[in-house]
Design a protein around this motif. Structure first.
Motif, short mmCIF file in Angstrom:
data_model
loop_
_atom_site.label_atom_id
_atom_site.label_comp_id
_atom_site.label_asym_id
_atom_site.label_seq_id
_atom_site.Cartn_x
_atom_site.Cartn_y
_atom_site.Cartn_z
N VAL A 70 0.88 -1.17 0.00
CA VAL A 70 0.00 0.00 0.00
C VAL A 70 0.92 1.22 0.00
O VAL A 70 1.89 1.26 0.76
CB VAL A 70 -0.91 0.00 1.25
N ALA A 112 -6.79 4.46 -4.99
CA ALA A 112 -7.31 3.31 -4.26
C ALA A 112 -8.82 3.24 -4.43
O ALA A 112 -9.48 4.24 -4.68
CB ALA A 112 -6.97 3.44 -2.78
N VAL A 153 -5.18 -0.99 -4.13
CA VAL A 153 -4.33 0.17 -4.38
C VAL A 153 -3.66 0.01 -5.75
O VAL A 153 -3.20 -1.08 -6.09
CB VAL A 153 -3.26 0.28 -3.27
#
Ligand code: GDP
Length: 643
Positions: free
Chosen positions: A577, A583, A634
């Motif tokens: 991430v 996202a 993501v």
């Protein structure tokens, strides 16, 4: 971005096409003709200048384009001295008998609340003190002829033949020199008659001059090779002649050739609405051979007859007015310009203004290098003594003294600079492409010039084969030969760019391109040209992005901050991430929110990224509805170059 058509704007403002083209030229906007387009901003400026006040309180007064300070003052009911004073305030020192530019006349009239209508066709026939023994009033003058036609149909050969075989009486020997125009003398019905030929190459000069509001040609000789028939440039020449309302005489050339087919040419002409006399129409078609001279005398006779029909006249005693045919800078001689005198008699020692250039005539020569002391109507002469190089189509006027000439030229330079600042610039290739990218423009307009017809076709073919899903390439004109001022003017009028393949940009064209901010690009290798455009178009197409997945995290708990925002307590299940990455929140296979990772924490620390197998806290601006079990995907958007 198409802009406004000149003819439509003329209609809207109740002006003739010729008046509108002149008005644009006065503004410093050269247009090839009433069919051209100008940009919206220029159109607005013109509207503001010419729209009559809605109150219609303004008086409309019609004046001649050759009005003097005095006649203008009389026409608008003002005092000539007062007008002179106003002009002085504007930087123009003029005598009451001096003629004014249309701009100056309009500005003076406006200050008296008068709206001026300039009579366009009017020819100055101003009374002038008569010289002893001279005849009064307008007198017949020689016709001015332009030969036009398709490349290789024999223009040059014909002009050379006529020049060599018809020498003006008294001019013998000497080396002829190309000055852009020449005069010959022919015997027709036992009378010696003069004819002036304009021999600047191609149609360029004709259109460049027309774009500047100058019409010098009385008769167009359309040359068509009998073995080749009507070709694209023949059609173009017909269009130009018709647009200028100049009568046409057709010379069917190369009739000495075995494969000559004059009847085919006549049929083709008929199809274009030019019906030959022997087909029942009124177009004179003269079969000639520029090579052997056969028929050339008949052609000259027809020119003389046509001139008689047109009753061409000019007053050699009127104030002098002429048009610049060609001009250049010469080592040792300075600026030299060929002037075609249209009215009055130009003399050595005269102080002149042409466009933004001024001077006192030091010497005048004919194309045979013969010095002359004066030049009468329809006579082309080369003049020396100018302060700079004027432009083809500039009007030449004689003024009272050098100081006055300089002042008028300076004022015009200033006005031109201001007008240039006002009007919108033309666009460079890059700007056009940028416009296309933003959706402000829909096509890339180009003028293509090449060294030979084959290369022009290759360039056009290559342009047509470019990826065009989103970009239309519109070819406005193609041609063989160097890039000329005329090409630049067309490009300027249409906000196009000029592409040249294996050709040079002549001096006038370069100057015009700089003045009018037209992008001219030349190439030596065809690949270079198409590659540049292709790359530019690629850059211009709406950028294409590709989604590159970075990682996934699962929401295992939610926390609320004291300020009410919600933090998702996550476990990174795949990849990583990354803070600030794109996202989306997925719940039961549906995206419930898309945004970006605005905050990423590990324990109490802000971190840039968090790898698989770690726990982290994620916040996304604008979303406080995380639920345990949501997946946060993501990813990153990477720009890809379109193929
Ligand atoms: P331009 O491009 O229109 O100026 O054409 P040119 O005057 O350069 O002529 C092109 C070619 O045609 C040259 O090779 C000339 O010699 C040739 N040509 C011109 N006029 C005639 C003609 O009347 N008869 C023949 N047989 N050839 C001609």
């Amino acid at each position: 971005m198409a802009g406004t058509r000149v003819s439509e704007l003329a209609k809207e403002l109740g002006m003739t096409n010729a008046e509108m083209v002149q008005a644009l030229v006065d503004l410093g906007v050269a247009v090839p003709g009433p069919a051209a387009f100008i940009d919206a901003e220029t159109a607005q400026i013109v509207r503001e200048m010419f729209q009559e006040a809605p109150s219609s309180a303004a008086r409309v007064v019609e004046v001649s384009p050759s009005a003097t300070v005095k006649s203008l003052a009389d026409a608008i009911g003002a005092n000539a001295g007062e007008v002179q004073k106003k002009l002085m305030e504007q930087g123009m020192l003029v005598s009451v008998n001096q003629r004014l530019s249309t701009d100056a006349m309009r500005s003076i009239a406006a200050s008296y609340g008068v709206s001026l209508k300039i009579k366009v066709e009017d020819r100055p026939a101003a009374p002038k003190p008569k010289r002893k023994g001279s005849q009064a009033g307008p007198q017949p003058r020689p016709p001015v002829v332009t030969v036009m036609g398709h490349v290789d149909h024999g223009k040059t050969t014909l002009l050379d033949y006529i020049r060599k075989t018809n020498v003006v009486a008294g001019e013998y020997g000497g080396i002829t020199q190309h000055i852009g125009a020449y005069q010959v003398e022919v015997t027709v019905e036992k009378e010696r008659r003069k004819i002036t030929f304009i021999d600047t190459p191609g149609h360029a000069a004709f259109t460049a001059m027309r774009a500047r509001g100058a019409s010098v040609t009385d008769i167009v000789v359309l040359i068509v090779a009998a073995d080749d028939g009507i070709m694209p440039q023949t059609q173009e020449a017909i269009d130009h002649a018709r647009a200028a309302e100049v009568p046409i005489i057709v010379a069917i050339n190369k009739i000495d050739r075995a494969d000559a087919n004059p009847d085919k040419v006549k049929t083709q002409l008929t199809e274009l609405g030019l019906v030959p006399r022997d087909y029942g129409g009124d177009i004179e078609c003269v079969p000639v051979s520029a090579l052997t001279g056969q028929g050339v005398n008949e052609l000259l006779e027809h020119i003389v007859f046509m001139a008689d029909l047109l009753e061409l006249k000019a007053d050699p005693n009127a104030p002098v007015s002429g048009v610049i045919i060609e001009a250049r800078l010469e080592v040792g001689r300075g600026a030299v310009a060929t002037v075609l005198v249209q009215e009055g008699t130009l003399r050595v020692g005269d102080c002149v203004v042409c466009g933004t250039v001024h001077g006192k005539i030091r010497a005048m020569t004919t194309e045979r290098g013969e010095r002359v002391a004066k030049a009468t109507p329809s006579m082309p002469v080369e003049i020396m003594g100018l302060s700079g190089v004027p432009q083809a189509g500039d009007r030449l006027e004689v003024v009272s003294d050098e100081r006055c000439a300089r002042q008028i030229a300076d004022t015009r330079t200033r006005q031109q600079r201001e007008a240039n600042l006002q009007r919108s610039r033309n666009l460079s290739l890059e700007e056009v492409l940028e416009g296309l990218r933003k959706g402000e423009a829909t096509e890339l307009r180009v003028v293509v010039k090449g060294d030979v017809q084959g290369s022009v076709e290759a360039v056009v073919g290559a342009l047509e084969n470019l990826p065009q899903e989103s970009v239309a390439v519109k070819v406005l004109r193609t041609g063989v030969g160097n890039i000329t001022e005329n090409d630049v003017q067309l490009a300027a009028a249409c906000q196009a760019i000029v592409l040249g393949f294996n050709v040079r940009t002549d001096q006038m064209a370069q100057a015009a391109a700089e003045r009018q901010h037209v992008d001219v690009k030349t190439f030596q290798v065809i690949y270079e040209l198409t590659d540049a455009i292709e790359r530019a178009i690629k850059g211009m197409l709406a950028p294409v992005y590709e989604e590159v997945p970075l990682g996934k995290a699962e929401v295992r708990a939610t926390f609320r901050t004291p300020r009410g925002a919600v933090i998702a307590g996550c476990y990174v299940t795949e990849g990583k991430v990354v803070r600030n990455a794109e996202a989306r929140v997925v719940r039961a296979k549906k995206v419930v929110f898309a945004g970006r990772v605005d905050s990423l924490r590990h324990l109490k620390d802000d971190v840039r990224e968090m790898a698989q197998g770690f726990e982290c806290g994620i916040m996304m601006d604008g979303f406080n509805d995380f639920k345990v079990g949501d997946t946060i995907e993501v990813f990153e958007n990477r720009r890809v170059e379109p193929e």
